[in-house]
Motif scaffolding. Structure first.
Motif, PDB file in Angstrom:
ATOM      1  N   ALA A  66       0.870  -1.183   0.000  1.00  0.00           N
ATOM      2  CA  ALA A  66       0.000   0.000   0.000  1.00  0.00           C
ATOM      3  C   ALA A  66       0.905   1.231   0.000  1.00  0.00           C
ATOM      4  O   ALA A  66       2.073   1.136  -0.342  1.00  0.00           O
ATOM      5  CB  ALA A  66      -0.892  -0.039   1.227  1.00  0.00           C
ATOM      6  N   ALA A  67       0.364   2.375   0.373  1.00  0.00           N
ATOM      7  CA  ALA A  67       1.204   3.576   0.467  1.00  0.00           C
ATOM      8  C   ALA A  67       2.295   3.313   1.494  1.00  0.00           C
ATOM      9  O   ALA A  67       2.083   2.593   2.467  1.00  0.00           O
ATOM     10  CB  ALA A  67       0.352   4.767   0.876  1.00  0.00           C
ATOM     11  N   PRO A  68       3.492   3.870   1.316  1.00  0.00           N
ATOM     12  CA  PRO A  68       4.585   3.618   2.259  1.00  0.00           C
ATOM     13  C   PRO A  68       4.293   4.188   3.637  1.00  0.00           C
ATOM     14  O   PRO A  68       3.642   5.216   3.775  1.00  0.00           O
ATOM     15  CB  PRO A  68       5.782   4.334   1.619  1.00  0.00           C
ATOM     16  N   THR A  69       4.779   3.503   4.669  1.00  0.00           N
ATOM     17  CA  THR A  69       4.662   4.016   6.030  1.00  0.00           C
ATOM     18  C   THR A  69       5.626   5.173   6.214  1.00  0.00           C
ATOM     19  O   THR A  69       6.485   5.433   5.364  1.00  0.00           O
ATOM     20  CB  THR A  69       5.056   2.936   7.054  1.00  0.00           C
ATOM     21  N   GLN A  70       5.518   5.833   7.367  1.00  0.00           N
ATOM     22  CA  GLN A  70       6.412   6.964   7.634  1.00  0.00           C
ATOM     23  C   GLN A  70       7.870   6.507   7.646  1.00  0.00           C
ATOM     24  O   GLN A  70       8.735   7.169   7.100  1.00  0.00           O
ATOM     25  CB  GLN A  70       6.040   7.579   8.976  1.00  0.00           C
ATOM     26  N   GLU A  71       8.128   5.357   8.259  1.00  0.00           N
ATOM     27  CA  GLU A  71       9.493   4.838   8.302  1.00  0.00           C
ATOM     28  C   GLU A  71       9.999   4.540   6.891  1.00  0.00           C
ATOM     29  O   GLU A  71      11.131   4.841   6.536  1.00  0.00           O
ATOM     30  CB  GLU A  71       9.566   3.570   9.166  1.00  0.00           C
ATOM     31  N   GLU A  72       9.135   3.934   6.100  1.00  0.00           N
ATOM     32  CA  GLU A  72       9.538   3.575   4.751  1.00  0.00           C
ATOM     33  C   GLU A  72       9.815   4.811   3.901  1.00  0.00           C
ATOM     34  O   GLU A  72      10.722   4.829   3.083  1.00  0.00           O
ATOM     35  CB  GLU A  72       8.457   2.696   4.100  1.00  0.00           C
ATOM     36  N   LYS A  73       9.015   5.841   4.123  1.00  0.00           N
ATOM     37  CA  LYS A  73       9.225   7.090   3.377  1.00  0.00           C
ATOM     38  C   LYS A  73      10.568   7.720   3.690  1.00  0.00           C
ATOM     39  O   LYS A  73      11.101   8.494   2.910  1.00  0.00           O
ATOM     40  CB  LYS A  73       8.111   8.087   3.714  1.00  0.00           C
ATOM     41  N   ALA A  74      11.102   7.429   4.882  1.00  0.00           N
ATOM     42  CA  ALA A  74      12.355   8.051   5.310  1.00  0.00           C
ATOM     43  C   ALA A  74      13.583   7.281   4.840  1.00  0.00           C
ATOM     44  O   ALA A  74      14.698   7.586   5.235  1.00  0.00           O
ATOM     45  CB  ALA A  74      12.363   8.198   6.830  1.00  0.00           C
ATOM     46  N   LYS A  75      13.360   6.256   4.008  1.00  0.00           N
ATOM     47  CA  LYS A  75      14.483   5.482   3.451  1.00  0.00           C
ATOM     48  C   LYS A  75      14.450   5.620   1.936  1.00  0.00           C
ATOM     49  O   LYS A  75      13.443   6.037   1.365  1.00  0.00           O
ATOM     50  CB  LYS A  75      14.306   3.998   3.797  1.00  0.00           C
ATOM     51  N   PRO A  76      15.540   5.225   1.262  1.00  0.00           N
ATOM     52  CA  PRO A  76      15.467   5.181  -0.198  1.00  0.00           C
ATOM     53  C   PRO A  76      14.267   4.333  -0.625  1.00  0.00           C
ATOM     54  O   PRO A  76      13.937   3.339   0.036  1.00  0.00           O
ATOM     55  CB  PRO A  76      16.787   4.517  -0.598  1.00  0.00           C
ATOM     56  N   TRP A  77      13.647   4.696  -1.731  1.00  0.00           N
ATOM     57  CA  TRP A  77      12.324   4.149  -2.033  1.00  0.00           C
ATOM     58  C   TRP A  77      12.302   2.628  -2.177  1.00  0.00           C
ATOM     59  O   TRP A  77      11.286   1.993  -1.906  1.00  0.00           O
ATOM     60  CB  TRP A  77      11.734   4.837  -3.265  1.00  0.00           C
ATOM     61  N   LEU A  78      13.404   2.019  -2.590  1.00  0.00           N
ATOM     62  CA  LEU A  78      13.386   0.557  -2.771  1.00  0.00           C
ATOM     63  C   LEU A  78      13.529  -0.205  -1.452  1.00  0.00           C
ATOM     64  O   LEU A  78      13.356  -1.426  -1.411  1.00  0.00           O
ATOM     65  CB  LEU A  78      14.502   0.123  -3.732  1.00  0.00           C
ATOM     66  N   TRP A  79      13.858   0.515  -0.388  1.00  0.00           N
ATOM     67  CA  TRP A  79      14.114  -0.142   0.896  1.00  0.00           C
ATOM     68  C   TRP A  79      12.957  -1.034   1.324  1.00  0.00           C
ATOM     69  O   TRP A  79      13.140  -2.157   1.790  1.00  0.00           O
ATOM     70  CB  TRP A  79      14.403   0.924   1.955  1.00  0.00           C
TER      71      TRP A  79
END
Lengths: 494, 494
Positions: free
Chosen positions: A334-347
């Protein structure tokens, strides 16, 4: 790389005659702007299959544009001077100056390609050449050059037909040489090596433009339009910041508006009885394959994309029914979480990479970057253009590590989607499956169609190909998906 | 890469105690700015020789900064989870989030380095790892990350001394492990492989900072200052354009102001009689070497740089006297012509690359990009920073093709230069040799000194090293130059 170039494109005579004069005039104007205002050179590389119109295109560009501002160089075998120096030397020497257009017929790509095809290089040597090329082109584009790389494509059958035709016609028979037939005999090897080279050099700053070479009108207008757009953008950006310069790709819709998805026959027949019989057989086969001793040295990554309501969930369930629950994981994206948004997008995808013997099924994937994020404008153009390279890099690393990656696009017609949306709204327990967003996406149907075609062209490779699934009939779709997975696993496990 | 780190740097206790509190406060402030305002992460990689203060530096950074905003990760051998996945996976997993500082003790560089040192990889495998690293770091920096890579350096003797010291002290003896001594035994191999890796990954976007690891005060202040400057620049630029983000290198003068050129004893003795005898011998040797049958598979590229009036021309004449006029070419480099300006900047050097059996002597060179163009501001910082990589790439291609490249910096003292300038003004036929520009350059003596040190650090490699020539005595300089050329040729021709 070559999918969209193999579906058959053409432009009729009338359309061509109407479009050409305007295009030529615009190109000529632009060429003078380039000379007067531009502090950058344009480098055009012409590559592709023999008979796909490379020579004709060179002549055409020289005819349409002012040839006094074009430097055309045809590279043959390196001479003594060149052989006594580093291999890139002769390409350095012929670089166009700022404000001019340089056109290379054959280039360092020909060296890399034919060294490999004729076994003068092994895979390591090829990859070293590719690395040399990447550094060279990075130097060029950082220095401001606009680099346009064309690959003129033909299928094996088209190439055969074309060479025969040319041979028959006295006016063109001299054009067909022994070398052309030698290359034809190696069609498959050329196609495979070319795909490898194109994939690794298809950077955001200097991307490849693959052109269906069969129809001359289509080919000519495509090249003309691409030149026009690329130079025009580049001139506009030259006023702007360097950041834009670095990522200025010529990604255009095909001029005949014929997209890869248009070639699918979405209605495919399969009745319930055949489906049940097939399903059972294939689930058994899949189960055995994932328990194969050699599978412990591999892993399986399944990527599901498709139109809303195309049946991804149902297909995935038919797969997991055949799997040991301890071995697989379904990851809905789904849409990236806040943590995921704070990493390079492929993380957020790297974190779910399965280990050896593991299976990960992605319900929607990293391709969101070049689908929804592109269409909705969530990612900047430079970022999603860069993503093709990063995605190929990602999948290449997984594949090198033993992963079998199978990617599906489930396609349904607009009518079928409407019927399914309505069905979902009417069935209480399915109502959660239809949202406002689904209706919004539907409004952007055509934009998604173009994005899907580009995605397949730029990320389908021989090792990690896309499978387009005709999904108006769910039975047919599920069987095709299961069979594709089983075949891919079988091929890899040997 | 390691030249400036081997000349002995130190900071006395008093200076350290004065500088430290201000530095710590500034760093702490910056760290909160990073957390509050920054949309990017900082990734610090800690590498270098055992005993060079890597662990101490990690502790120091955690002590000076707010450790709650730092994620420190020490990478040891890959565990089962990591081994079951692509080798970059475990580094992906530990990437810092935006606004935070991630510090890696050991990283993918350790894998690449020790795989090679312990012969688990060959040269091709190493270069593939380097290519993986370059794509990974390019992804990171394009995504906005600030990547700071530290190499803590010791000479072989310093490392031996340091390990012995630590062993003797009961408080630190536990720190010295069997592995440390195993690495020490492979010092030369580590140094050589590290240099190769550092050179190929020393990109403008993610450059290496090599730190002399012997003196703790010097080391700590250097790291602190580098962090401070890099993060501060990056925060400032985050408001600006992406172009600046891409090239934001931390190139600082050493905090003890001790530069490589300061270590030279410029006055060296040599009388005329010895000079004449030596000269004759060396010219004969050079002549024979260039007529050696194996030289036909090589070429010779001599690069002369140095202070104005340092004696480049005279030295070159002593070389050409020994050469067959049909084989060599002297290329004096002045300001680029209009045609040259319209090509990528290295083009004007590529065009003079000698073929096999040929000799090209450059009187001033491509290093003008990182000397005069840097000091005078003719090239933008991003452009001359990028040039280090492009120069290494250029020389690497020549060297791989068989060229023996010998690079000289002729250094004279400021007083000696004044004496020579005056001499030239007084001698009629030499008056053309002294211009307004020479006087202007003299005013920027210190800026040049820093530029030369950076140049040597970033472009001196084991295959293509710089030779610094103490040139107050012309006789001594000419003999050293001739001898260096002969030795280099002899080594290569075997």
């Amino acid at each position: 790389m070559f999918e969209s170039a193999e579906i058959g494109h053409s432009i009729d005579k009338k359309t061509f005659r109407e479009a050409m004069p305007k295009l030529r005039e615009a190109l000529l104007d632009l060429q003078y702007d380039l000379k007067e205002k531009a502090d950058f050179p344009v480098l055009i590389l012409i590559h592709g299959f023999d008979g796909a119109g490379r020579g004709e295109t060179m002549n055409l560009i020289n005819e349409w544009l002012d040839p006094r501002l074009i430097d055309t160089v045809a590279f043959a075998e390196a001479n003594d001077d060149a052989r006594a120096r580093p291999w890139m030397w002769r390409y350095w020497m012929q670089l166009p100056t700022k404000g001019r257009i340089g056109m290379f017929f054959g280039s360092y790509y020909s060296d890399a390609l034919f060294d490999r095809v004729f076994a003068r290089s092994d895979r390591d040597a090829l990859d070293r050449q590719i690395f040399d090329i990447l550094r060279f082109e990075r130097m060029l584009t950082m220095d401001g050059a606009l680099v346009l790389k064309f690959w003129f494509h033909l299928t094996r059958e088209q190439q055969h037909k074309r060479l025969k035709q040319m041979e028959k016609d006295p006016a063109s028979s001299w054009r067909v040489t022994k070398t052309d037939w030698e290359h034809y005999e190696r069609y498959d090897k050329i196609r495979k090596s070319a795909e490898h080279i194109l994939r690794l050099t298809n950077t955001a700053a200097a991307p490849w433009v693959v052109v269906d070479g069969e129809d001359a009108n289509y080919r000519s207008l495509t090249v003309g339009n691409t030149l026009l757009n690329a130079i025009r953008n580049r001139l506009a950006q030259a006023q702007g910041s360097q950041a834009e310069l670095i990522d200025a790709p010529p990604l255009l819709a095909p001029i005949d508006n014929k997209l890869l998805l248009d070639t699918l026959q979405l209605d495919q027949a399969m009745d319930k009885a055949s489906y049940k019989a097939e399903l059972e057989k294939l689930q058994g086969r899949l189960h055995r394959l994932t328990r194969h001793p050699r599978f412990a040295q591999h892993s399986l990554v399944l990527a599901f994309e498709g139109n809303d309501a195309a049946g991804k969930g149902g297909s995935i369930r038919r797969i997991t029914q055949a799997l040991d629950a301890r071995r697989y994981r379904v990851v809905p994206i789904a849409a990236p979480t806040q943590e995921e948004k704070a990493k390079p997008w492929l993380w957020r995808f790297w974190r779910h990479v399965p280990g050896k013997g593991g299976i990960t099924i992605f319900d929607r994937t990293w391709y969101g970057r070049v689908l929804v994020e592109r269409v909705e404008g969530f990612a900047k153009e430079a970022d999603w253009m860069r993503a093709y390279y990063e995605i190929n890099d990602f999948e290449h690393q997984l594949s090198e590590n033993g992963a079998v990656i199978v990617k599906f696009w489930l396609a349904i017609s607009k009518d079928e989607q409407m019927a399914r949306f309505k069905g979902r709204e009417e069935t209480g327990f399915k109502r959660f499956k239809i949202t406002e967003e689904d209706w919004r996406n539907r409004d952007k149907w055509d934009a998604y169609k173009l994005a899907v075609s580009d995605m397949v062209d730029r990320t389908s490779t021989s090792k990690v190909p896309w499978t387009l699934v005709e999904a108006n009939n769910k039975y047919y779709a599920r069987i095709k998906i299961l069979k594709t997975i089983c075949d891919a696993l079988e091929a890899r496990l040997g």
